[in-house]
Write an enzyme that holds these catalytic residues in place. Sequence first.
Site, short mmCIF file in Angstrom:
data_model
loop_
_atom_site.label_atom_id
_atom_site.label_comp_id
_atom_site.label_asym_id
_atom_site.label_seq_id
_atom_site.Cartn_x
_atom_site.Cartn_y
_atom_site.Cartn_z
N ASP A 120 35.11 46.54 40.64
CA ASP A 120 34.37 47.50 39.83
C ASP A 120 35.10 47.78 38.52
O ASP A 120 36.32 47.98 38.51
CB ASP A 120 34.26 48.80 40.66
CG ASP A 120 33.30 49.80 40.04
OD1 ASP A 120 32.12 49.50 39.92
OD2 ASP A 120 33.78 50.90 39.66
N GLU A 178 33.39 42.69 37.72
CA GLU A 178 32.35 43.42 36.98
C GLU A 178 32.98 43.76 35.64
O GLU A 178 33.68 44.75 35.51
CB GLU A 178 31.92 44.70 37.70
CG GLU A 178 30.71 45.33 37.00
CD GLU A 178 30.71 46.84 36.90
OE1 GLU A 178 29.66 47.42 36.59
OE2 GLU A 178 31.77 47.48 37.07
C1 GLC Z 1 30.32 50.34 38.03
C2 GLC Z 1 29.35 50.53 39.16
C3 GLC Z 1 28.57 51.79 38.92
C4 GLC Z 1 29.54 52.94 38.87
C5 GLC Z 1 30.64 52.71 37.84
C6 GLC Z 1 31.78 53.64 38.06
O1 GLC Z 1 29.68 50.11 36.82
O2 GLC Z 1 28.54 49.41 39.30
O3 GLC Z 1 27.59 52.00 39.89
O4 GLC Z 1 28.86 54.12 38.54
O5 GLC Z 1 31.18 51.42 37.96
O6 GLC Z 1 32.49 53.31 39.22
#
Ligand code: GLC
Length: 538
Positions: free
Chosen positions: A219, A278
Amino acid sequence: MTQRLADHAQPTDIPGNPRSDWWREAVIYQVYPRSFADGNGDGMGDIPGIRARLPYLRDLGVDAVWLSPFYASPQADAGYDVADYRAIDPMFGTLHDADGLIRDAHALGLRIIVDLVPNHSSDQHEWFKQALREGQGSPLRARYHFRPGKGENGELPPNDWESVFGGPAWTRAEDGEWFLHLFAPEQPDFNWEHPAVRDEFRSILRFWLDMGVDGFRIDVAHGLVKAEGLPDIGDHEQLKLLGNDVLPFFDQDGVHEIYRSWRQILDEYDGERIGVAEAWTATVDRTAKYLRPDELHQAFNFQYLGTGWDAEELRKVIDQSLDAMRTVGAPTTWVLSNHDVVRHLTRLGGGVRRARAASLLMLGLPGSAYVYQGEELGLPEVTDLPDEVRQDPAFVRAAGQDGFRDGCRVPIPWTAEGASYGFGAGGSWLPQPEVWKTLAVEAQTGDPDSTLELYRSALALRREHPGLGAGTEVEWADAPVGVLAFRRPGGFMCTVNAGEGPVTIPAPGGLLLASGELGAEADGSVTLPPDTTAWWAV
Ligand code: GLC
């Protein structure tokens, strides 16, 4: 087909087996645990619910399942605020359930990827509670970013950074110091310069690898390291800059050292355990840096997700993505929907026809594809949720990163009848629209025209057809304006009509699968209606 499933189900096809690179062309299905299946009827999805539905995922034909966070969490951001990285939230089950899930998945030939949230913890994490308790100057505060404020009495935030969810990225603690949170105030950012933070996450990785997981979705992988001195951004509209390399809190070069150390740990384990970033970066070239051979394995292709339904734009992003990933030897990934964005059926603006055409294009490209739960049912975004049921902190803070995210998180329908359309024996934590009845798994199963059967056929073909998924190249063929046509090794061709009117082309070969009906012409050519993708054996 039966043979394929039998082969796939061999337990040797999982960690410990000699087959390598499984992830290069894997189809990975995202389960959002709150909204997939509810095993105990409390209205909230859970691990027993997921376990019971694993055979559905095996039969759908995916290779792996990525689970959004199921850890102990006060749920200020639907579990992306983790209070204990080694415990399951009671709302989702127990560690024993998680162990059972991993074992069951492996027995079915499915791999399990868990979500790791290293940029921030929950404010209820033991370390953050300690940091608040110990007070200013305590070394225990150094595991987060605490700073004195600006202004005469420290009443102003330490710098001008804004939270992704809106408002300042700083909140003042009771004793007067401020702490940094790039997301909600309940999600304080870790200080990744602190060795204890680095050690802790290496240990958390090992904990889950020892449990048998096949990888991690990381994440906010681009956010861990902040520019030295936490400098002001200055006079920019910050939200417009997200995913831009000028931000002092995103995509800093220092993150790569962290992923190199994680890769060493992943490689200590057998069975090709993977890391998926991500990382919202400015360009696919910046994304490729996370995928150098000694770093992570895959990253989400958000540039692709962000491209509209336009043949020229799609061709450009496909070429750029393949070129960028080839330079580091990583597979390209493709994604259309996830739990943070408007479902592609609604976002692409062309209803179910266009969504199906987009899905078949994505699944026809080389590399790995991500499918978000419910897209295989052709679910639309739910756009009329009443304010009082919404839980997205971005909504509460009134400035979302991609609009408000509850509309893609509504529990999915399994049966046409029954409480919560078979999601569970009770209700559903977000209200489901009536159209769920006709879109339920049960309602679509066996209907050759359904979106579910389209996905099942496409995923079966991906496994059977040697040209699909593999490799890193597409060979573009001449095509009328608005149409994409590409060949793949092994005798596969994909044609996509992203234009406004029907087009007639010479039939490229034998039809394998189409997202909508094609017109057969007397002279052997075919008519592709708009918003239609077809796969051909050539
Ligand atoms: C990422 C996740 C999202 C979350 C953010 C903070 O973007 O996919 O859902 O709110 O991180 O952890």
